[in-house]
Design a protein around this motif. Structure first.
Motif, PDB file in Angstrom:
ATOM      1  N   GLY A  34     -44.360  76.139 -86.349  1.00  0.00           N
ATOM      2  CA  GLY A  34     -45.552  76.358 -87.460  1.00  0.00           C
ATOM      3  C   GLY A  34     -46.684  75.102 -87.605  1.00  0.00           C
ATOM      4  O   GLY A  34     -48.133  75.701 -87.727  1.00  0.00           O
ATOM      5  N   LEU A  35     -45.989  73.853 -87.685  1.00  0.00           N
ATOM      6  CA  LEU A  35     -47.301  72.993 -88.190  1.00  0.00           C
ATOM      7  C   LEU A  35     -48.033  72.666 -87.045  1.00  0.00           C
ATOM      8  O   LEU A  35     -49.388  72.895 -87.693  1.00  0.00           O
ATOM      9  CB  LEU A  35     -46.771  71.238 -87.984  1.00  0.00           C
ATOM     10  CG  LEU A  35     -45.615  71.414 -88.601  1.00  0.00           C
ATOM     11  CD1 LEU A  35     -44.658  69.704 -88.614  1.00  0.00           C
ATOM     12  CD2 LEU A  35     -46.557  70.886 -90.480  1.00  0.00           C
ATOM     13  N   LYS A  36     -48.171  73.203 -85.675  1.00  0.00           N
ATOM     14  CA  LYS A  36     -49.393  73.082 -85.062  1.00  0.00           C
ATOM     15  C   LYS A  36     -49.923  74.207 -85.239  1.00  0.00           C
ATOM     16  O   LYS A  36     -51.580  74.437 -84.800  1.00  0.00           O
ATOM     17  CB  LYS A  36     -48.887  73.385 -83.363  1.00  0.00           C
ATOM     18  CG  LYS A  36     -48.640  72.251 -82.928  1.00  0.00           C
ATOM     19  CD  LYS A  36     -48.014  72.217 -81.201  1.00  0.00           C
ATOM     20  CE  LYS A  36     -47.444  70.465 -80.813  1.00  0.00           C
ATOM     21  NZ  LYS A  36     -47.110  71.207 -79.712  1.00  0.00           N
ATOM     22  N   ALA A  37     -49.554  75.403 -85.634  1.00  0.00           N
ATOM     23  CA  ALA A  37     -50.386  76.408 -85.787  1.00  0.00           C
ATOM     24  C   ALA A  37     -50.889  76.267 -87.436  1.00  0.00           C
ATOM     25  O   ALA A  37     -51.920  76.726 -87.696  1.00  0.00           O
ATOM     26  CB  ALA A  37     -49.793  78.221 -86.342  1.00  0.00           C
ATOM     27  N   PHE A  38     -50.988  75.624 -88.301  1.00  0.00           N
ATOM     28  CA  PHE A  38     -50.937  74.538 -89.439  1.00  0.00           C
ATOM     29  C   PHE A  38     -52.618  73.934 -89.276  1.00  0.00           C
ATOM     30  O   PHE A  38     -53.433  74.410 -89.491  1.00  0.00           O
ATOM     31  CB  PHE A  38     -50.021  74.686 -90.341  1.00  0.00           C
ATOM     32  CG  PHE A  38     -50.695  73.265 -91.662  1.00  0.00           C
ATOM     33  CD1 PHE A  38     -51.736  74.750 -92.473  1.00  0.00           C
ATOM     34  CD2 PHE A  38     -50.570  72.212 -91.766  1.00  0.00           C
ATOM     35  CE1 PHE A  38     -52.033  73.536 -93.687  1.00  0.00           C
ATOM     36  CE2 PHE A  38     -51.000  71.230 -92.921  1.00  0.00           C
ATOM     37  CZ  PHE A  38     -52.238  72.125 -93.452  1.00  0.00           C
ATOM     38  N   THR A  39     -52.002  72.773 -88.303  1.00  0.00           N
ATOM     39  CA  THR A  39     -53.251  72.417 -87.518  1.00  0.00           C
ATOM     40  C   THR A  39     -54.349  72.952 -87.651  1.00  0.00           C
ATOM     41  O   THR A  39     -55.818  73.233 -87.492  1.00  0.00           O
ATOM     42  CB  THR A  39     -52.642  70.881 -86.604  1.00  0.00           C
ATOM     43  OG1 THR A  39     -51.773  70.778 -86.980  1.00  0.00           O
ATOM     44  CG2 THR A  39     -53.966  70.398 -86.447  1.00  0.00           C
ATOM     45  N   ALA A  40     -54.168  73.856 -86.057  1.00  0.00           N
ATOM     46  CA  ALA A  40     -55.615  74.676 -85.806  1.00  0.00           C
ATOM     47  C   ALA A  40     -55.946  75.704 -87.004  1.00  0.00           C
ATOM     48  O   ALA A  40     -57.150  75.984 -87.323  1.00  0.00           O
ATOM     49  CB  ALA A  40     -54.079  76.374 -84.846  1.00  0.00           C
ATOM     50  N   ALA A  41     -55.072  76.681 -88.056  1.00  0.00           N
ATOM     51  CA  ALA A  41     -55.708  76.700 -89.594  1.00  0.00           C
ATOM     52  C   ALA A  41     -56.520  75.869 -90.547  1.00  0.00           C
ATOM     53  O   ALA A  41     -57.520  76.180 -90.799  1.00  0.00           O
ATOM     54  CB  ALA A  41     -54.421  77.416 -90.298  1.00  0.00           C
ATOM     55  N   VAL A  42     -56.047  74.550 -90.467  1.00  0.00           N
ATOM     56  CA  VAL A  42     -56.936  72.722 -90.522  1.00  0.00           C
ATOM     57  C   VAL A  42     -58.123  73.277 -90.488  1.00  0.00           C
ATOM     58  O   VAL A  42     -59.481  73.199 -90.686  1.00  0.00           O
ATOM     59  CB  VAL A  42     -55.859  72.194 -91.245  1.00  0.00           C
ATOM     60  CG1 VAL A  42     -57.182  71.263 -91.985  1.00  0.00           C
ATOM     61  CG2 VAL A  42     -55.477  72.663 -92.179  1.00  0.00           C
ATOM     62  N   LEU A  43     -57.989  73.000 -89.214  1.00  0.00           N
ATOM     63  CA  LEU A  43     -59.358  72.778 -87.813  1.00  0.00           C
ATOM     64  C   LEU A  43     -60.606  73.785 -87.609  1.00  0.00           C
ATOM     65  O   LEU A  43     -61.394  73.818 -88.335  1.00  0.00           O
ATOM     66  CB  LEU A  43     -58.737  72.674 -86.096  1.00  0.00           C
ATOM     67  CG  LEU A  43     -59.723  72.443 -85.269  1.00  0.00           C
ATOM     68  CD1 LEU A  43     -60.397  71.251 -85.755  1.00  0.00           C
ATOM     69  CD2 LEU A  43     -58.873  72.343 -83.768  1.00  0.00           C
ATOM     70  N   GLY A  44     -59.719  75.092 -88.190  1.00  0.00           N
ATOM     71  CA  GLY A  44     -61.039  76.228 -88.146  1.00  0.00           C
ATOM     72  C   GLY A  44     -61.739  75.993 -89.033  1.00  0.00           C
ATOM     73  O   GLY A  44     -62.600  76.957 -89.615  1.00  0.00           O
ATOM     74  N   GLY A  45     -60.592  75.621 -90.216  1.00  0.00           N
ATOM     75  CA  GLY A  45     -60.839  75.934 -92.249  1.00  0.00           C
ATOM     76  C   GLY A  45     -59.954  76.871 -92.663  1.00  0.00           C
ATOM     77  O   GLY A  45     -59.985  77.596 -92.534  1.00  0.00           O
TER      78      GLY A  45
END
Lengths: 306, 238
Positions: A237-248
């Motif tokens: 979840g934290l990594k997916a969250f990072t992905a979401a933040v990375l993409g915007g």
């Protein structure tokens, strides 16, 4: 070169999973500005539900292989049921834990989300125990070789399913009435109400779709890794969250891009630096993005309100 | 003539702060009613309460005889009470076409939407030129046209306009007021909120003056335009 390509494929497979989870974070954030920390646990719950559904169908972790259309049918049934159940759970979480706090200070629903996360983890621990559990590998897993690169069916499945889901989602968001209502509600909730959009229903659908995608991710993660554990969703979840933040955060295409990038970065770090450093690298990206470009790679910087 | 929309003793609170202290007003069939008053008088809150975006704590709002005091915003829109809100509030990351489509969201008759869109484009040719552009890239005046056009797409039975001329150039203000009169001529009653009290009263049949959440004056637009207090406070005359 072969190693690089191999890792690229691993990264894309892993990244597809992150992307599917990241979509749930980003859709929910887009519409209610809440980081739904329970989302990763809904993903793990998806894996758990798949195991339970497989058990009901008589498929256990004994290693029996079900080939041909029968296997495909079982896989389809399991993934659809798990997605529906996760979707419903997502709706219930929103209805009972978040809705009343929608206009409360931001910290309140955030802490509630962490509470829901612990709640789900507790339920899963009591249900299947505190250690790793195996996910039945009931599909045959032939390997295809292209030059020096090997792709097995599982990897192919992960990539195909995640890309299919993303294309479907993108179509849905831009071409259906409900999709347009979701985008409108995300941009301006009051104005959406004034269009006659029932914002509560629209938000519920957003949780349903996001959580259903997490359910799909739960299935393909189980198929890919062969195991799961009640705490799995925390880190994924934290990594997916990072992905979401990375993409915007809030940007759907961004979540997909971010997911694949994080997956690839992880695979490359494991290959060329060390397995031990993947988390350090991934979460450094999170910090760097938040500090240097909080709107992410694809985040738009239009003024939200006049 | 009987009232289409009627507010009786409506009180609205934001937390503990009382924004409306018992508002009563009527909009009758086919008329434009101006609601004028200074900043913070409660004009926007009045419209938000009618649209159900904030709840009236006391009092009663009826539309065509139905009590809508406790209706949800989307139900209120479905009944035909349509608002073009303050600050335009168009969907910035959606195209002009998508914004207009969303205006027709609550309508059941999907087939006539295209025709209505052509009507909006006839009213505002600028929007037709910019139909594929994102809302956020439009100028202030174009955004206001879009906000009004979007409201018309809902086929309103009554139109609530909140500060349609705010921040526009004098020429655009003329255009907007022209369009307001035009819409009204088609039989749509309008409740109009304006900082520009003179223009509002010129186009309206009747008016109400709102001060700190209370209606302090009401009458025909002509009477209000001639009223000494109104002239001093809202028309900038001595």
């Amino acid at each position: 070169m072969a190693i690089f390509l191999q890792q690229l494929i691993n990264g894309i497979a892993q990244g597809g999973m992150y992307a599917l989870i990241a979509l749930g974070y980003t859709m929910v954030y887009g519409i209610v500005e809440l980081i739904n920390f329970a989302h990763g646990d809904v993903f793990t719950l998806g894996s758990f539900l798949c195991i339970a559904i497989l058990a009901l169908l008589g498929v256990s972790a004994s290693g029996q292989i079900i080939a041909g259309w029968q296997g495909a049918l079982i896989a389809l049934l399991v993934v659809v049921l798990a997605a529906l159940l996760c979707g419903v759970i997502g709706v219930l979480i929103e209805r009972f834990a978040y809705r009343r706090l929608r206009n409360a200070p931001r910290l309140a629903p955030l802490i509630t989300a962490i509470g829901v996360s612990f709640l789900l983890q507790g339920v899963m621990r009591n249900w299947k125990g505190p250690s790793e559990i195996s996910f039945p590998q009931f599909l045959p897993n032939p390997t295809f070789a292209f030059g020096g690169v090997h792709i097995d069916l599982r990897e192919l499945l992960v990539v195909i399913v995640s890309i299919l889901m993303m294309v479907a989602l993108q179509f849905f968001i831009y071409n259906t009435k409900l999709g347009k209502a979701m985008r409108a509600s995300a941009q301006d909730r009051d104005a959406a109400s004034l269009m006659g959009i029932n914002v509560n229903t629209t938000i519920a659908w957003t949780f349903f779709i996001g959580s259903a995608l997490a359910g799909v991710a739960g299935f393909i993660s189980g198929m890919y890794f062969g195991t799961t554990m009640f705490t799995n969703g925390y880190q994924a979840g934290l990594k997916a969250f990072t992905a979401a933040v990375l993409g915007g955060i809030g940007n759907i295409a961004g979540a997909m891009l971010g997911g694949f990038l994080i997956g690839i970065v992880e695979a490359m770090t494991a290959q060329y630096i060390s397995d031990q450093w993947t988390n350090v690298v991934v979460f450094s990206i999170l910090v760097l993005i938040l500090v240097l470009r909080p709107s992410g790679l694809l985040g738009e910087q239009l003024p939200e309100k006049v | 003539m009987s009232a289409v929309l009627s507010l009786v003793g409506v009180e609205t609170f934001y937390g503990r702060i009382q924004a409306l202290r018992g508002i009563s007003l009527d909009v009758r069939a086919g008329e434009i009613v101006a609601l004028i008053g200074g900043n913070g008088a409660g004009k926007t809150t009045t419209l938000r309460t009618i649209s159900g975006l904030v709840r009236a704590a006391h009092g009663r709002i009826t539309f065509a005889g139905d009590d809508i005091t406790h209706a949800m915003p989307d139900q209120i829109v479905r009944m035909g009470i349509v608002q073009a809100p303050e600050g335009r509030r168009i969907f910035q990351r959606m195209t002009v076409l998508e914004n207009l489509e969303l205006g027709a969201y609550a309508r059941a008759d999907g087939r006539s939407v295209r025709g209505d869109m052509d009507d909006v484009f006839a009213l505002f040719p600028r929007l037709a030129e910019r139909r594929s552009q994102k809302g956020g890239t439009l100028s202030g005046g174009e955004q206001q046209m879009l906000a009004i056009g979007r409201a018309l797409m809902a086929r309103p039975k009554i139109l609530l306009l909140d500060e349609p001329s705010l921040g526009l150039s004098p020429i655009l203000v003329e255009t907007i007021f022209h369009v307001i009169a035009d819409i009204n001529k088609r039989g749509v009653p309008i409740l109009l909120i304006e900082q520009n009290a003179r223009k509002a009263l010129q186009v309206a049949a009747r008016g109400y003056v709102l001060e700190t959440g209370t209606i302090v004056k009401e009458g025909t637009a002509a009477d209000l335009l001639a009223d000494d207090d109104v002239r001093k406070a809202y028309l900038g005359e001595d």
